[in-house]
Design a protein around this motif. Structure first.
Motif, mmCIF file in Angstrom:
data_model
loop_
_atom_site.group_PDB
_atom_site.id
_atom_site.type_symbol
_atom_site.label_atom_id
_atom_site.label_comp_id
_atom_site.label_asym_id
_atom_site.label_seq_id
_atom_site.Cartn_x
_atom_site.Cartn_y
_atom_site.Cartn_z
ATOM 1 N N GLN A 1 0.946 -1.346 -0.281
ATOM 2 C CA GLN A 1 -0.137 0.152 -0.166
ATOM 3 C C GLN A 1 1.114 1.114 -0.296
ATOM 4 O O GLN A 1 0.635 2.452 -0.079
ATOM 5 N N LEU A 2 2.110 1.230 0.579
ATOM 6 C CA LEU A 2 3.045 2.043 0.399
ATOM 7 C C LEU A 2 3.268 2.057 -0.993
ATOM 8 O O LEU A 2 4.416 3.681 -1.565
ATOM 9 N N ALA A 3 3.243 1.497 -1.864
ATOM 10 C CA ALA A 3 3.805 1.923 -3.064
ATOM 11 C C ALA A 3 2.889 2.952 -4.020
ATOM 12 O O ALA A 3 3.509 4.017 -4.535
ATOM 13 N N PRO A 4 2.035 3.331 -4.007
ATOM 14 C CA PRO A 4 1.871 4.438 -5.004
ATOM 15 C C PRO A 4 2.281 6.311 -4.189
ATOM 16 O O PRO A 4 2.155 6.566 -4.619
ATOM 17 N N LEU A 5 2.712 5.935 -2.718
ATOM 18 C CA LEU A 5 3.010 7.186 -2.442
ATOM 19 C C LEU A 5 4.005 7.778 -2.905
ATOM 20 O O LEU A 5 5.009 8.945 -2.307
ATOM 21 N N ILE A 6 5.016 6.381 -3.935
ATOM 22 C CA ILE A 6 6.537 7.077 -4.275
ATOM 23 C C ILE A 6 6.285 8.189 -5.173
ATOM 24 O O ILE A 6 5.683 7.486 -5.885
ATOM 25 N N PRO A 7 7.416 9.083 -5.027
ATOM 26 C CA PRO A 7 7.229 10.368 -6.871
ATOM 27 C C PRO A 7 7.778 9.195 -7.509
ATOM 28 O O PRO A 7 8.392 8.116 -7.450
ATOM 29 N N ARG A 8 6.468 8.842 -8.520
ATOM 30 C CA ARG A 8 7.195 8.625 -9.651
ATOM 31 C C ARG A 8 8.719 9.340 -10.502
ATOM 32 O O ARG A 8 9.075 10.228 -10.094
ATOM 33 N N GLY A 9 9.041 8.023 -11.415
ATOM 34 C CA GLY A 9 10.155 8.235 -11.838
ATOM 35 C C GLY A 9 11.151 7.019 -11.685
ATOM 36 O O GLY A 9 11.317 6.427 -11.590
ATOM 37 N N GLY B 1 14.116 7.338 -9.987
ATOM 38 C CA GLY B 1 15.144 7.893 -8.717
ATOM 39 C C GLY B 1 14.865 6.943 -7.778
ATOM 40 O O GLY B 1 14.469 5.812 -7.347
ATOM 41 N N PRO B 2 16.405 6.202 -6.843
ATOM 42 C CA PRO B 2 16.620 4.846 -6.004
ATOM 43 C C PRO B 2 16.179 4.838 -4.828
ATOM 44 O O PRO B 2 15.736 6.382 -4.277
ATOM 45 N N ILE B 3 15.264 4.171 -4.663
ATOM 46 C CA ILE B 3 14.700 4.301 -3.397
ATOM 47 C C ILE B 3 15.664 3.235 -2.166
ATOM 48 O O ILE B 3 16.434 2.314 -2.941
ATOM 49 N N ALA B 4 15.260 3.117 -0.331
ATOM 50 C CA ALA B 4 15.425 2.634 -0.012
ATOM 51 C C ALA B 4 14.973 2.711 1.642
ATOM 52 O O ALA B 4 13.771 3.301 1.865
ATOM 53 N N ASP B 5 15.330 0.817 1.930
ATOM 54 C CA ASP B 5 14.585 0.947 3.526
ATOM 55 C C ASP B 5 15.023 0.887 5.128
ATOM 56 O O ASP B 5 16.038 0.379 4.308
ATOM 57 N N LEU B 6 15.043 1.450 5.487
ATOM 58 C CA LEU B 6 16.211 1.821 7.155
ATOM 59 C C LEU B 6 15.298 0.324 7.997
ATOM 60 O O LEU B 6 14.195 0.750 7.967
ATOM 61 N N PHE C 1 9.647 -5.831 4.867
ATOM 62 C CA PHE C 1 8.629 -4.886 5.392
ATOM 63 C C PHE C 1 9.262 -3.830 4.893
ATOM 64 O O PHE C 1 9.221 -3.222 6.721
ATOM 65 N N PRO C 2 9.019 -2.931 4.806
ATOM 66 C CA PRO C 2 8.250 -2.790 3.114
ATOM 67 C C PRO C 2 9.214 -2.877 2.128
ATOM 68 O O PRO C 2 8.899 -3.547 0.637
ATOM 69 N N ALA D 1 10.388 3.227 6.449
ATOM 70 C CA ALA D 1 11.126 2.499 7.577
ATOM 71 C C ALA D 1 10.063 2.079 8.189
ATOM 72 O O ALA D 1 9.224 2.904 8.497
ATOM 73 N N ARG D 2 9.850 0.766 8.968
ATOM 74 C CA ARG D 2 8.487 0.518 9.253
ATOM 75 C C ARG D 2 8.473 -0.278 10.431
ATOM 76 O O ARG D 2 9.262 -1.174 10.817
ATOM 77 N N ALA D 3 7.776 -0.042 11.705
ATOM 78 C CA ALA D 3 8.035 -0.501 12.906
ATOM 79 C C ALA D 3 9.802 -0.588 13.285
ATOM 80 O O ALA D 3 10.072 -1.059 13.530
ATOM 81 N N LEU D 4 10.426 1.128 13.154
ATOM 82 C CA LEU D 4 11.908 1.109 13.531
ATOM 83 C C LEU D 4 12.011 1.749 14.818
ATOM 84 O O LEU D 4 12.860 1.352 15.903
ATOM 85 N N ALA D 5 11.563 3.166 14.393
ATOM 86 C CA ALA D 5 11.878 3.890 15.409
ATOM 87 C C ALA D 5 10.901 5.512 15.639
ATOM 88 O O ALA D 5 10.410 5.788 14.582
ATOM 89 N N PRO D 6 11.097 5.674 17.001
ATOM 90 C CA PRO D 6 10.398 7.482 16.050
ATOM 91 C C PRO D 6 10.246 8.323 15.200
ATOM 92 O O PRO D 6 12.198 7.729 15.293
ATOM 93 N N LEU D 7 9.893 9.004 15.207
ATOM 94 C CA LEU D 7 9.858 9.826 14.077
ATOM 95 C C LEU D 7 11.255 10.983 14.346
ATOM 96 O O LEU D 7 11.964 10.998 13.518
ATOM 97 N N ILE D 8 11.265 10.974 15.434
ATOM 98 C CA ILE D 8 12.500 12.463 15.842
ATOM 99 C C ILE D 8 13.493 11.373 15.807
ATOM 100 O O ILE D 8 14.688 12.405 15.953
ATOM 101 N N VAL D 9 14.173 10.386 15.596
ATOM 102 C CA VAL D 9 14.675 8.934 15.202
ATOM 103 C C VAL D 9 15.034 9.303 13.772
ATOM 104 O O VAL D 9 16.431 9.398 13.380
#
Length: 213
Positions: free
Chosen positions: A64-72, A74-79, A85-86, A143-151
């Motif tokens: 469900q996150l895929a449509p939120l990625i900007p078109r084009g 460019g590379p993506i990364a998952d922390l 996942f994801p 990043a999914r279930a990793l850390a608070p936003l401030i981190v």
């Protein structure tokens, strides 16, 4: 003084429709699930043991996150990719250059084998801590279930290219995490209602500028 531009007073937008998967992509997700189930018996990648539960709780939640990625292109990364996942699911769905950062060596080994078995030559696994990862300027970071936003926000600000977005699914603590981060950041905030968990919010954050900007 830092401020935030919102999409409304804590309003959540509906998510855009999930991507249509080609037969090849659907088959790769099935193969990925089979491999995950085999590894999960040995190293406990996810709590669920049932295939259908994993499809809903993890695969659909990631797709469900895929449509939120900007078109084009460019590379993506998952922390903190964990079981993929994801990040690995998005790599299958989008076909874009994808970087998976995972410091746990056993989980990184699983991600490496999964990418190889699935023929995902556009996936690179980084078995290291996030702060030590060498990444190109990113169109999107997750990043999914990793850390608070401030981190998470300092990592996003470091790695995102101009115009890039940070996509962070959050549970019941979403607004509290945002409130904690606001005194330190200028950012554009969009909120989306999760399709798989009514209590969850997906943040899409852009125009990040922190205390050193």
């Amino acid at each position: 003084m830092f401020h935030v531009k919102r999409d409304g007073d804590a309003a959540r937008q509906p998510l855009p429709p999930p991507p249509d998967l080609t037969p090849d992509k659907a088959a790769r997700l099935d193969t990925f699930l089979d491999l995950l189930l085999r590894w999960n018996a040995r190293i406990n990648l996810v709590a669920e043991r049932d295939a259908e539960a994993i499809r809903i709780r993890h695969i659909a939640d990631s797709l469900q996150l895929a449509p939120l990625i900007p078109r084009g292109t460019g590379p993506i990364a998952d922390l903190g990719s964990g079981a993929g996942f994801p990040g690995l699911v998005l790599a299958i769905a989008t076909g874009r250059e994808t970087h998976l950062i995972e410091s746990d060596r056993r989980k990184a080994a699983f991600l490496t084998e999964a990418a190889a078995r699935l023929g995902l030559s556009h996936v690179r696994v980084h078995p290291t801590r996030i702060e030590n990862a060498a990444l190109p300027p990113l169109a999107a970071i997750t990043a999914r279930a990793l850390a608070p936003l401030i981190v998470l926000l300092p990592h996003a600000a470091k790695f995102l290219a101009p115009g890039g977005v940070a996509i962070f699914p959050k549970g019941r603590t979403a607004e509290a995490e945002l409130t904690d981060a606001l005194p330190h950041w200028h950012l554009q905030v969009e909120r989306f209602a999760s399709r798989t968990d009514p209590s969850s919010t997906i943040f899409r954050l852009s125009e990040l500028r922190g205390p050193d900007a």
